[in-house]
Design a protein around this motif. Structure first.
Motif: not given
Length: 255
Positions: A70-73, A76, A126, A143, A145-146
């Protein structure tokens, strides 16, 4: 199974606070706790025999497992908290293919509550986009994170056979008010659509789950097909005939 907020793991609250603060929330701790309690109450509703607190815990656990992708856990994790915060199994919605986790309403709730906690609008959007993507249970291209959220939500599919069987029983219990033939036909359609996908999971780490998930889905498809043939007195019907789908379905399942 966690049947009420009192039985929920204690780490949920601290995890929620950390994720909110990492996302930029400006609210004080009592305000963060208040929103967390509201979300826990939503997840603990008695009609949620599968999509309840245990499911929330499982999704958060799998997000942690896939967090490196993930880019930004933390965003998420917040999306996991909200992805099924609004839920209904009412007959009217079920027959309109709108029952279960209401991702659109859940995304709206995320916007309302997270903005109220002072999370920056860009971060909130987001989170909302990830939640809404689960309408199709298919990750948005490029994406990460998605992809992590969708894979974490679908991770139950790769469970060991005994747990998968319990999962299918819990899903049936949520829709116990739906007649058997209607439920089996709808569930068979979902399972068949999933099996029609070239891959079930999007992240590299979760790709290893695919074989186990397909075995479970194939088992469920066979069981449901047998049950539906019996209910409709159609012993020779093919799956395509039973579901009304083509033999190689590509459409995404409805949640």
């Amino acid at each position: 199974m966690f049947t009420d907020t009192a039985s929920a793991p204690q780490w949920l609250l601290s995890s929620w606070i950390r994720s909110c603060q990492a996302a930029g929330a400006q609210a004080n701790e009592p305000e963060l706790v208040s929103v967390c309690r509201d979300l826990l109450d939503r997840w603990a509703q008695p009609n949620r025999t599968y999509h309840g607190l245990k499911h929330l815990v499982d999704v958060l656990t799998h997000v942690d497992e896939l967090a490196e992708e993930a880019t930004d856990p933390n965003l998420v994790r917040l999306a996991a908290w909200y992805h099924g915060a609004v839920f209904s199994a009412e007959s009217k919605l079920a027959y309109a293919n709108a029952a279960g986790e209401d991702e659109v309403a859940s995304a709206a709730l995320a916007r309302e509550q997270l903005l109220g906690l002072g999370v920056p609008e860009e971060q909130v959007e987001k989170v909302a986009r990830m939640v809404t993507a689960l309408v199709r249970h298919k990750a948005v291209k490029k994406d990460s994170d998605c992809s992590v959220l969708v894979d974490a939500d679908l991770a139950v599919l790769k469970s060991d056979p005994q747990r998968y069987s319990l999962y299918t029983k819990a899903i049936r219990a949520e829709y116990a008010h739906i007649p058997a033939e209607d439920f089996v036909r709808a569930r068979l359609r979902i399972v068949t659509r999933l099996l029609g996908r070239p891959q079930l999971f999007s992240t590299a780490a979760a790709s290893a789950w695919d074989d186990a998930a397909r075995q479970n889905l194939e088992w469920e498809q066979a069981r449901l097909s047998k049950e539906l043939r019996s209910l409709t007195d159609s012993p020779e019907a093919t799956i395509a005939e039973l579901t009304g789908l083509s033999s190689e379905p590509t459409a995404p399942p409805q949640s």
